[in-house]
Write a protein that holds these residues in place. Sequence first.
Motif: not given
Length: 181
Positions: A69-72, A74-75, A112, A149-150, A152, A157
């Motif tokens: 489930t980490l945003p990274m 998923k990306t 990232f 953490q992303r 943006t 980005y």
Amino acid sequence: IRKDVEPIYSPSILRKTEARLENLLLGSGYLKSNVVCNAEKTKNNVNVQCDITLQKRHRIDSIFYPLDTLPMVKTLQPMFAIDFLKSGDYIQRKNIIGDRDALVEAANNNGFPFVTKDDILFIVDTTAGSHLVDIHMQVKQSQDSSRFQRYTYGEIYINPNFSLEKDASFDTTQMDDRSTY
């Protein structure tokens, strides 16, 4: 013989040679090999012979990527299985490293910037079958929550470590009193 000059040959060279050969074979998919090197000294020469016993090379059975489930993660999920690792291929260290490096670069290019090659782990499981391996990719857990953490700004980005001096590959143009990239 001069005592202040080191000899060109020493017995430790044999152990280093064996270790290097075993490492090369391991990286090429020969997960079980035996290397034994022997030296025969004559008056001015040393002849080294290495006997190598190999078992069958290991092939990749399955590759498992994280369902995190980490945003990274998923990306990056559309980028898993980038180029190098494919079921049925021989396992090779250079391909695992290539996939890891490509994933790190993709993470860095997608906001990232603090993701490094130490954050992406590949675990090789040899219990998949006879001369088969499963590969499990994992993202290393970190105590630092900002690491994944992303960054943006709107749809842009941000790389907080960017420097025009170090990263001169970007083209800048001057418009009014602002620089654009």
